[in-house]
Design an enzyme around this catalytic site. Structure first.
Site, short mmCIF file in Angstrom:
data_model
loop_
_atom_site.label_atom_id
_atom_site.label_comp_id
_atom_site.label_asym_id
_atom_site.label_seq_id
_atom_site.Cartn_x
_atom_site.Cartn_y
_atom_site.Cartn_z
N GLY A 146 50.39 22.23 -25.30
CA GLY A 146 51.15 21.37 -24.41
C GLY A 146 50.27 20.71 -23.38
O GLY A 146 49.05 20.87 -23.40
N SER A 150 43.81 21.72 -16.70
CA SER A 150 43.50 22.85 -15.84
C SER A 150 43.51 22.50 -14.36
O SER A 150 44.05 23.25 -13.53
CB SER A 150 42.13 23.44 -16.22
N LYS A 201 45.44 15.58 -31.16
CA LYS A 201 45.59 14.67 -30.02
C LYS A 201 44.28 14.47 -29.26
O LYS A 201 44.10 13.48 -28.56
CB LYS A 201 46.69 15.16 -29.07
N ASP A 254 51.56 16.52 -24.75
CA ASP A 254 50.13 16.82 -24.60
C ASP A 254 49.29 15.56 -24.82
O ASP A 254 48.30 15.32 -24.11
CB ASP A 254 49.74 17.90 -25.61
N SER A 264 41.10 14.92 -17.99
CA SER A 264 41.01 15.37 -19.38
C SER A 264 39.56 15.29 -19.85
O SER A 264 38.90 14.26 -19.72
CB SER A 264 41.90 14.50 -20.28
N ARG A 265 39.06 16.38 -20.41
CA ARG A 265 37.66 16.40 -20.87
C ARG A 265 37.41 15.36 -21.95
O ARG A 265 36.39 14.67 -21.94
CB ARG A 265 37.32 17.80 -21.40
N ASN A 266 38.33 15.25 -22.89
CA ASN A 266 38.13 14.31 -23.99
C ASN A 266 38.19 12.87 -23.50
O ASN A 266 37.43 12.01 -23.96
CB ASN A 266 39.16 14.57 -25.09
N GLU A 291 36.79 19.20 -27.49
CA GLU A 291 37.08 19.39 -28.92
C GLU A 291 37.22 18.06 -29.67
O GLU A 291 37.12 18.03 -30.89
CB GLU A 291 38.37 20.19 -29.07
#
Length: 345
Positions: A146, A150, A201, A254, A264-266, A291
């Site tokens: 979801g 963090s 995603k 998500d 968001s890391r991505n 990821e």
């Protein structure tokens, strides 16, 4: 019945975030191999700038964690997930319950992050719940999926997640240990669908960051999100999943969060790629796991196996891995042959 003690494996930012949530409802034993992190948690009750509740205790012994906790939450990157399961497997019993929070995919026989076996097939791709069941005697497995950025959770901002499992007992346990005034838990019995939605995603979020880095506006981001969702769904159908998972909190929820947030890391990695960061740079310089890069490589391979077109997946792969010109990629999308807007229902 809510357990008095919960084990968590992985002290990265997401593992710390989940430990903070769980610590409101139960004592936490947090496994980490990093001795500096371990000492900081036990002596100072903090990691970096994150203050932790005193009922979070760090250890480095997986056998101890398995012996003291029946409910275990692995929060480690997909590239090290199978090795982690092999390490803890001798200490696990069928009565253990595992709810993982890893939004990535495993390739059977893989030896490196992007070193896939030549000609790997659809059936070689595993979700983390499948890895758990392949490598251990654990039967009752669930996943956490979801919009779980963090930074926002640690700030106490309200959000929701999905605990998915074939077992309602696992879903109810997930709700018991995670829910609070700021964190709501939905349930789903479609665990493979939730896992695939959470993993796929990430590469769409990577693409959204690339758009942002090139100065593209919300029109293009909306196109990427909606048409990217379509391709995610068609790829997931290779595994006989239902569409519902992709249209709920674990899917579009998500996707929207990670494809629009600079936390968001991505998304962040996508922006860096737009500014010239290479795959080699990503592996060499990042202190955390994103990821999306690895999942994009997997999704591109799978996109060639589906019965319909997947231009966004294939063009994103070309831009990220083959240095394909971004402007040419946009023009390719704009000139793409007619296709139905919604063809997955």
């Amino acid at each position: 019945m809510r357990p008095s003690q919960v084990g968590i494996i992985g002290a990265g930012k997401f593992g710390i975030t989940i430990a903070s949530l769980v610590s409101k409802n139960a004592d936490v034993i947090l496994h980490t191999r990093n001795q500096e992190t371990l000492q900081s948690i036990n002596n100072e009750h903090r990691v970096g700038t994150i203050d932790l509740n005193k009922n979070i205790v760090a250890i480095s012994d997986l056998q101890q964690l398995a012996s003291e906790c029946t409910l275990i939450l692995p929060m480690v990157p997909s590239t090290s997930f199978r090795d982690m399961m092999k390490d803890i497997s001798p200490y696990l019993r069928p009565e253990h319950i595992m709810i993982h929070g890893t939004k990535g995919l495993d390739i059977l026989g893989q030896s490196h992050q992007l070193d896939f076996p030549e000609g790997f097939q659809v059936e070689d791709v595993r979700t983390m719940s499948q890895v758990i069941q392949e490598e251990s005697s654990v039967v009752r497995v669930g996943c956490l999926s979801g919009p779980n950025i963090s930074t926002e959770i640690l700030e106490g901002q309200p959000t929701a997640t999905v605990v998915a499992s074939e077992y309602n007992e696992v879903i109810n346990l997930g709700k018991e240990i995670l829910e609070s005034n700021q964190f709501f838990v939905f349930g789903s019995n479609s665990i493979i669908g939730a896992e695939l939605a959470g993993a796929l995603k990430n590469y769409i979020a990577l693409g959204a960051g690339i758009l942002e880095g090139h100065g593209m506006g919300r029109n293009m981001q909306a196109l990427l999100i909606t048409r990217g969702l379509r391709e995610m769904i068609h790829i997931s159908k290779l595994y006989n999943t239902d569409v519902d998972s992709f249209l709920g909190t674990a899917g579009i929820g998500d996707l929207f969060a990670t494809a629009t947030s600079k936390d968001s890391r991505n998304f962040e990695i996508g922006m860096k790629i737009a500014k010239g960061l290479t795959i080699a740079d990503i592996h060499a310089s990042l202190e955390y796991t994103a990821e999306g890069v690895r999942t994009l490589a997997i999704a591109n391979h799978l996109a060639h196996k589906i019965d319909t077109t997947a231009p966004i997946t294939k063009l994103l792969y070309a831009v990220v891995f083959k240095n394909f010109n971004f402007e040419k990629a946009i023009q390719s999308i704009m000139r793409y042959p007619f296709t139905r807007d919604v063809d997955f229902l």
